[in-house]
Motif scaffolding. Structure first.
Motif, PDB file in Angstrom:
ATOM      1  N   ILE A   1      14.535   9.592   1.457  1.00  0.00           N
ATOM      2  CA  ILE A   1      15.289  10.601   0.713  1.00  0.00           C
ATOM      3  C   ILE A   1      15.594  10.108  -0.703  1.00  0.00           C
ATOM      4  O   ILE A   1      15.444  10.845  -1.688  1.00  0.00           O
ATOM      5  N   PHE A   2      16.013   8.848  -0.822  1.00  0.00           N
ATOM      6  CA  PHE A   2      16.339   8.287  -2.141  1.00  0.00           C
ATOM      7  C   PHE A   2      15.111   8.302  -3.051  1.00  0.00           C
ATOM      8  O   PHE A   2      15.187   8.716  -4.217  1.00  0.00           O
ATOM      9  N   PHE A   3      13.967   7.884  -2.516  1.00  0.00           N
ATOM     10  CA  PHE A   3      12.732   7.885  -3.307  1.00  0.00           C
ATOM     11  C   PHE A   3      12.352   9.308  -3.725  1.00  0.00           C
ATOM     12  O   PHE A   3      11.968   9.551  -4.876  1.00  0.00           O
ATOM     13  N   SER A   4      12.481  10.244  -2.785  1.00  0.00           N
ATOM     14  CA  SER A   4      12.117  11.639  -3.085  1.00  0.00           C
ATOM     15  C   SER A   4      13.029  12.245  -4.144  1.00  0.00           C
ATOM     16  O   SER A   4      12.578  13.026  -4.996  1.00  0.00           O
ATOM     17  N   LEU A   5      14.313  11.887  -4.098  1.00  0.00           N
ATOM     18  CA  LEU A   5      15.250  12.361  -5.120  1.00  0.00           C
ATOM     19  C   LEU A   5      14.835  11.863  -6.505  1.00  0.00           C
ATOM     20  O   LEU A   5      14.829  12.628  -7.479  1.00  0.00           O
ATOM     21  N   LEU A   6      14.501  10.579  -6.592  1.00  0.00           N
ATOM     22  CA  LEU A   6      14.052  10.015  -7.866  1.00  0.00           C
ATOM     23  C   LEU A   6      12.760  10.689  -8.337  1.00  0.00           C
ATOM     24  O   LEU A   6      12.606  11.024  -9.520  1.00  0.00           O
ATOM     25  N   TYR A   7      11.827  10.866  -7.414  1.00  0.00           N
ATOM     26  CA  TYR A   7      10.524  11.456  -7.755  1.00  0.00           C
ATOM     27  C   TYR A   7      10.712  12.868  -8.305  1.00  0.00           C
ATOM     28  O   TYR A   7      10.143  13.233  -9.349  1.00  0.00           O
ATOM     29  N   GLY A   8      11.516  13.666  -7.604  1.00  0.00           N
ATOM     30  CA  GLY A   8      11.746  15.032  -8.057  1.00  0.00           C
ATOM     31  C   GLY A   8      12.469  15.093  -9.381  1.00  0.00           C
ATOM     32  O   GLY A   8      12.176  15.946 -10.236  1.00  0.00           O
ATOM     33  N   PHE A   9      13.433  14.178  -9.586  1.00  0.00           N
ATOM     34  CA  PHE A   9      14.197  14.153 -10.833  1.00  0.00           C
ATOM     35  C   PHE A   9      13.294  13.855 -12.028  1.00  0.00           C
ATOM     36  O   PHE A   9      13.348  14.534 -13.057  1.00  0.00           O
ATOM     37  N   PHE A  10      12.443  12.845 -11.880  1.00  0.00           N
ATOM     38  CA  PHE A  10      11.595  12.451 -13.006  1.00  0.00           C
ATOM     39  C   PHE A  10      10.342  13.310 -13.138  1.00  0.00           C
ATOM     40  O   PHE A  10       9.654  13.238 -14.150  1.00  0.00           O
TER      41      PHE A  10
END
Length: 434
Positions: free
Chosen positions: A165-174
């Motif tokens: 989830i943390f990785f996906s949040l970063l990916y979507g944000f950037f």
């Protein structure tokens, strides 16, 4: 054909009723066409569970990436994240307080005679202690380490959802911070994957009544009723506490914070609740929960894709409630009266461990062992509750999923979304075989 035209939640309810009857009839040693019936049911049930779990990783990653990219601005993301965490902390606290009140009022562990005589402690406590002895407060701290995985692929394969989830949040944000020619291709790819996963979920759910029947019939055949007799008071205490949260607390939050009809909400997400009860897994139920909340309740993909995956990992209202009741029940069974300060410690640890043990096998038992150690109670007391743990696990998972879905609706309404649970009763998407 008439049965197949029923809405999905009615099909699952019928399957549940038949499963209870068949489970009692065949028992643990029953046979079917010369085969062990319990083994055959376990095989079918596991196929259904595997099909649901197959969807989890690609669904979580694609939904969060698309959802966060759709939110766009960091201020909007921070606001949505703050509301989500605040809601989950609030409902878990309400659930624990309900359990604390009920276990002190009913006092299921206060009996005449010794705990060994009345409850029949497991004799093989050494193996249990060996399995859980290395679990302690470090497991609460480990939540922060699991949030940042060293290898995303490994985290996905091991079911470490927090890291994913943390990785996906970063990916979507950037994704929204790169040049448009790259961002558009990335967004289309992840959005396409999300749509594909929803269609596969639709396919899997056509077989839900069969999977539910196999899972529940196998559980009933294995446990029977004998195990419930000495633990009836404990069982009813947990059920009553879960009932308060399910029928009173969450409906009140839906009505007064969300401004929606609780009846319509429960009707809209009924397939997810029944699937949660049958699978005893919030994560396995996540694809169904997302489909129900988005298509039946009318919540936007932007909100569901952020709130629900996070909730399936960290929002464990039923689990936190169960941990609190179980620890105080064990103390009562041993004749130990816990002070108000100690009970407050139990409440705080139940809140923390319900999050901290996410992703750990036998999560509730691990969490209870942590709390028992922290307040100085015998670890072997876990043996008191093992006989009814599976059935209660099914119930508390349904409560967990209800809280997740209610959170998505309440947060969506607070974000100004319209058309949620309006224009008449929600119509489940799997109303009939297509």
């Amino acid at each position: 054909m008439g049965l197949m035209k029923l809405k999905l939640h009615w099909q699952i309810l019928i399957a549940l009723g038949l499963a209870v009857v068949v489970g009692f009839m065949i028992g643990a040693e029953g046979t079917l066409l010369g085969l062990n019936a319990e083994g055959a049911l376990a095989f079918i049930g596991q196929l259904f569970l595997n099909a649901l779990k197959m969807l989890i990783v690609p669904l979580i990653v694609s939904s969060i990436v698309v959802g966060v990219a759709g939110i766009g601005e960091s201020d909007s993301l921070g606001r949505l994240g703050g509301k989500t965490i605040g809601y989950y902390a609030m409902t878990s606290t309400f659930a624990i307080i309900a359990g604390l009140l009920m276990v002190n009022i009913i006092q299921p562990g206060v009996v005449e005679g010794s705990a060994e005589e009345i409850f029949g402690l497991h004799q093989d406590t050494a193996a249990l202690e060996a399995d859980l002895a290395d679990k302690g407060a470090d497991d609460i701290v480990a939540i922060f380490l699991r949030m940042i995985p060293t290898n995303v692929v490994e985290a996905a394969s091991q079911g470490q959802m927090l890291g994913l989830i943390f990785f996906s949040l970063l990916y979507g944000f950037f994704l929204t911070r790169i040049p448009n020619q790259y961002a558009e291709a990335q967004y289309n790819f992840w959005n396409g994957m999300f749509e594909i996963m929803m269609r596969i979920t639709d396919l899997v759910m056509r077989f839900a009544p069969i999977g539910v029947f196999a899972l529940v019939a196998g559980t009933v055949a294995d446990t029977g009723l004998a195990a419930f007799v000495p633990l009836a008071a404990f069982f009813l205490t947990v059920v009553a506490s879960l009932g308060i949260h399910f029928f009173i607390t969450l409906p009140l939050l839906l009505r007064f914070l969300g401004g929606v009809s609780p009846v319509r909400h429960y009707r809209a997400v009924s397939p997810a609740l029944l699937t949660a009860f049958s699978t005893a897994s919030s994560s396995a139920t996540l694809p169904v929960t997302m489909e129900c909340v988005e298509k039946n309740a009318g919540v936007s993909n932007k909100t569901t894709s952020f709130v629900l995956p996070l909730g399936a990992t960290v929002n464990m209202d039923g689990t936190a409630l169960y941990e609190c009741v179980a620890v105080i029940f064990i103390a009562q069974a041993y004749g130990i009266e816990l002070s108000i300060a100690t009970q407050f410690t139990v409440v705080l640890l139940a809140l923390l461990t319900s999050i901290g043990v996410a992703g750990i096998p036998a999560a509730s038992l691990v969490a209870i062992s942590i709390i028992l150690s922290a307040v100085g109670l015998p670890l072997e007391g876990i043996g008191l509750i093992l006989a009814v743990d599976r059935i209660l696990d099914m119930m508390r998972t349904a409560v967990n999923v209800t809280s997740d879905s209610a959170g998505a609706v309440i947060i969506a309404k607070s974000e100004g979304e319209t058309g949620i649970l309006e224009d008449g009763p929600a119509q489940p998407q799997w109303a009939a075989t297509r």
